[in-house]
Each structure stands twice: as C-alpha cells, then as structure tokens.
Design an enzyme around this catalytic site. Sequence first.
Site, PDB file in Angstrom:
ATOM      1  N   SER A   1     -39.493  55.053 -82.073  1.00 50.64           N
ATOM      2  CA  SER A   1     -39.220  55.928 -80.935  1.00 50.64           C
ATOM      3  C   SER A   1     -37.812  55.746 -80.384  1.00 50.64           C
ATOM      4  O   SER A   1     -37.123  56.724 -80.070  1.00 50.64           O
ATOM      5  CB  SER A   1     -40.252  55.695 -79.834  1.00 50.64           C
ATOM      6  OG  SER A   1     -40.268  54.335 -79.436  1.00 50.64           O
TER       7      SER A   1
ATOM      8  N   GLY B   1     -34.641  49.490 -83.546  1.00 51.03           N
ATOM      9  CA  GLY B   1     -35.397  48.863 -82.476  1.00 51.03           C
ATOM     10  C   GLY B   1     -36.068  47.589 -82.943  1.00 51.03           C
ATOM     11  O   GLY B   1     -35.844  47.101 -84.050  1.00 51.03           O
ATOM     12  N   ALA B   2     -36.939  47.039 -82.094  1.00 51.07           N
ATOM     13  CA  ALA B   2     -37.702  45.835 -82.418  1.00 51.07           C
ATOM     14  C   ALA B   2     -38.979  45.827 -81.603  1.00 51.07           C
ATOM     15  O   ALA B   2     -39.080  46.484 -80.567  1.00 51.07           O
ATOM     16  CB  ALA B   2     -36.884  44.581 -82.141  1.00 51.07           C
ATOM     17  N   ASP B   3     -39.954  45.070 -82.074  1.00 51.00           N
ATOM     18  CA  ASP B   3     -41.206  44.899 -81.348  1.00 51.00           C
ATOM     19  C   ASP B   3     -41.170  43.667 -80.460  1.00 51.00           C
ATOM     20  O   ASP B   3     -41.873  43.612 -79.455  1.00 51.00           O
ATOM     21  CB  ASP B   3     -42.368  44.827 -82.336  1.00 51.00           C
ATOM     22  CG  ASP B   3     -42.484  46.102 -83.152  1.00 51.00           C
ATOM     23  OD1 ASP B   3     -42.586  47.181 -82.555  1.00 51.00           O
ATOM     24  OD2 ASP B   3     -42.436  46.018 -84.393  1.00 51.00           O
TER      25      ASP B   3
ATOM     26  N   LYS C   1     -40.419  42.847 -86.280  1.00 52.86           N
ATOM     27  CA  LYS C   1     -40.327  44.264 -86.536  1.00 52.86           C
ATOM     28  C   LYS C   1     -41.458  44.659 -87.483  1.00 52.86           C
ATOM     29  O   LYS C   1     -42.106  43.809 -88.056  1.00 52.86           O
ATOM     30  CB  LYS C   1     -38.959  44.622 -87.142  1.00 52.86           C
ATOM     31  CG  LYS C   1     -37.810  44.441 -86.150  1.00 52.86           C
ATOM     32  CD  LYS C   1     -36.434  44.629 -86.786  1.00 52.86           C
ATOM     33  CE  LYS C   1     -36.257  45.910 -87.549  1.00 52.86           C
ATOM     34  NZ  LYS C   1     -36.520  47.112 -86.700  1.00 52.86           N
TER      35      LYS C   1
ATOM     36  N   GLY D   1     -43.785  47.380 -86.600  1.00 50.17           N
ATOM     37  CA  GLY D   1     -44.859  48.124 -85.960  1.00 50.17           C
ATOM     38  C   GLY D   1     -45.060  49.507 -86.554  1.00 50.17           C
ATOM     39  O   GLY D   1     -46.157  50.062 -86.499  1.00 50.17           O
ATOM     40  N   GLY D   2     -44.020  50.051 -87.145  1.00 51.15           N
ATOM     41  CA  GLY D   2     -44.104  51.348 -87.799  1.00 51.15           C
ATOM     42  C   GLY D   2     -44.214  51.271 -89.301  1.00 51.15           C
ATOM     43  O   GLY D   2     -44.068  52.280 -89.991  1.00 51.15           O
TER      44      GLY D   2
ATOM     45  N   GLU E   1     -36.414  48.180 -93.750  1.00 52.22           N
ATOM     46  CA  GLU E   1     -35.547  47.732 -92.658  1.00 52.22           C
ATOM     47  C   GLU E   1     -34.813  46.455 -93.046  1.00 52.22           C
ATOM     48  O   GLU E   1     -33.626  46.294 -92.738  1.00 52.22           O
ATOM     49  CB  GLU E   1     -36.384  47.530 -91.393  1.00 52.22           C
ATOM     50  CG  GLU E   1     -36.850  48.841 -90.778  1.00 52.22           C
ATOM     51  CD  GLU E   1     -37.888  48.690 -89.689  1.00 52.22           C
ATOM     52  OE1 GLU E   1     -38.177  49.706 -89.029  1.00 52.22           O
ATOM     53  OE2 GLU E   1     -38.403  47.560 -89.507  1.00 52.22           O
TER      54      GLU E   1
ATOM     55  N   LYS F   1     -39.818  43.972 -74.626  1.00 43.78           N
ATOM     56  CA  LYS F   1     -39.774  43.353 -75.962  1.00 43.78           C
ATOM     57  C   LYS F   1     -39.175  41.943 -75.940  1.00 43.78           C
ATOM     58  O   LYS F   1     -39.132  41.279 -76.967  1.00 43.78           O
ATOM     59  CB  LYS F   1     -38.960  44.242 -76.920  1.00 43.78           C
ATOM     60  CG  LYS F   1     -39.335  45.725 -76.906  1.00 43.78           C
ATOM     61  CD  LYS F   1     -40.788  45.958 -77.266  1.00 43.78           C
ATOM     62  CE  LYS F   1     -41.215  47.409 -77.086  1.00 43.78           C
ATOM     63  NZ  LYS F   1     -40.475  48.365 -77.895  1.00 43.78           N
TER      64      LYS F   1
END
Length: 256
Positions: free
Chosen positions: A66, A118-120, A130, A132-133, A139, A157
């Site tokens: 996102s 991004g990152a989780d 990372k 989550g997707g 990546e 996060k």
Amino acid sequence: MDVEASPREGFTSCLKLQTGYGRRTHYKHETTMTQDQLKQAVARAAIEYIKPKLFSDSIIGVGTGSTANFFIDFLGEIKSQFAGAVASSDASAARLKSLGIDVLDCNSVRELVVYVDGADESNAYLHLIKGGGAALTREKIVRAVSKEFVCIADESKWVDVLGKFPLPVEVIPMARSYVARELVKLGGTPVYRDGVVTDNGNVILDVYNLQIIDPVGLETRINQITGVVTNGLFAAQPADVLLLGTKEGVKTLFPR
C-alpha cells in the site's frame, strides 16, 4: 512490503523541519492526517529523497504494498527524470506500466541506483520484517541489486524487538510440512497462509511467537533449512535509510 493496519488519527500535513541530532530530518505537521495520508507523506518524502540521485539512465527498484503504491503513483510525476524501474512483484510492474514507466527484467540490469519499499516491522538497526504481501523473495533480489535501500513506513511498524508481526517464509510446496517442523524447533509457530501462491509459484508459512533477538543469525538459520526459498528478515542486508511517519512528522532515520 507493508500490510494494512487500522487507521490512526492525530497525524498532520507536512512542513519540513531540519534537526541536527542523530542525522534525522523531521517533516513537521500542521493538520490532522489519516494513516493513508501519512503513507502518502512518506511516499512523497521518498520522491524528494531520491530525486537528487537520478539521472536520465538511472534504474529504480520499486517494492510492493500500500505504501509502495503511493510511491509508484508519485513516481509517475517524475518519470522523465529516470530510465525505468525493476519491480518486486507482478502487481507493482502492472502499476508502473499503467503510468508509462518502463519496467525492466532484473537480469538485464547491472545495478539499481535506489530501491524504495515498505516494511511490516523495523528496529533501530533498520533490520526489517517484510513479506506481508508474499513478495519477499523478489524484494530481496531487488534489494541485493540496489546501491541503496530506502524503506518507507509509519510508526506502527517501529519495534524494539522484531517478531510481533509473523515472519513470512517462502517455501517450495513439497517441503511445506518438513520446513514447518524445523521452524517449530527454532521456537516459532508456523501457519500455512492458505490460498496464497507467490509470483514464483511457492507457498508462505507465517511464523508466530518469535522474539527475534539475533535477526542476522535467525535469517541465516532459516535460509539453511532445505526447501526454504528465503525468509522475510532483511537483516544481513538491512535498509540504508528509513522514512518513518510519526505524530511529529516524517523522520529520516539511519541505522543505529
């Protein structure tokens, strides 16, 4: 990649404020922002961060999720300033192409000037979780080819110890049960992410109940399990800079 969290209130729109402590840049805020607006703010900050690094032949690495989607949308505004991008997922590649940005195969690129994603989760050393997707393997490949990794995230996060977010592990399908048993031996509780197939045709085990005190060591141990493609710890090659959205604004953080 980062996954969605529930909206947080109390964030405000950006006004840049420089501070000299800890090599941080703060973007002071004035009006209340939703979490999506905060993600837009860190994505916009990433555009401003990378623009001085771009030349007409530059290739950019682009992540998934996102927050990365906001970055991709803003990237379309400056597409004349670089040559193209390498995407970490099919979804990001499609989004880039829809904006008229050339998407290159990673095999045709010697080096990426920068990778933005991004990152989780992130700690103070910019070790990340990372995946989550489910794009963690690609990546990691994009990160390995990049000169600099710019992570963009909101303060939800940020953690002292990694592991509140379940650690994704990409696994060859026939090895799923074996790998799960080995992950239990490491103290985790693996859960099969039912119905998810990665862009590489593999499956994901999400490992719960970990307190990751030694991210580099655990990343190595999990990757040595037969049948594991890779795991979502970005510790051996962490982020180089984190643009973190907070109540005080967007902060530019470097590893401790």
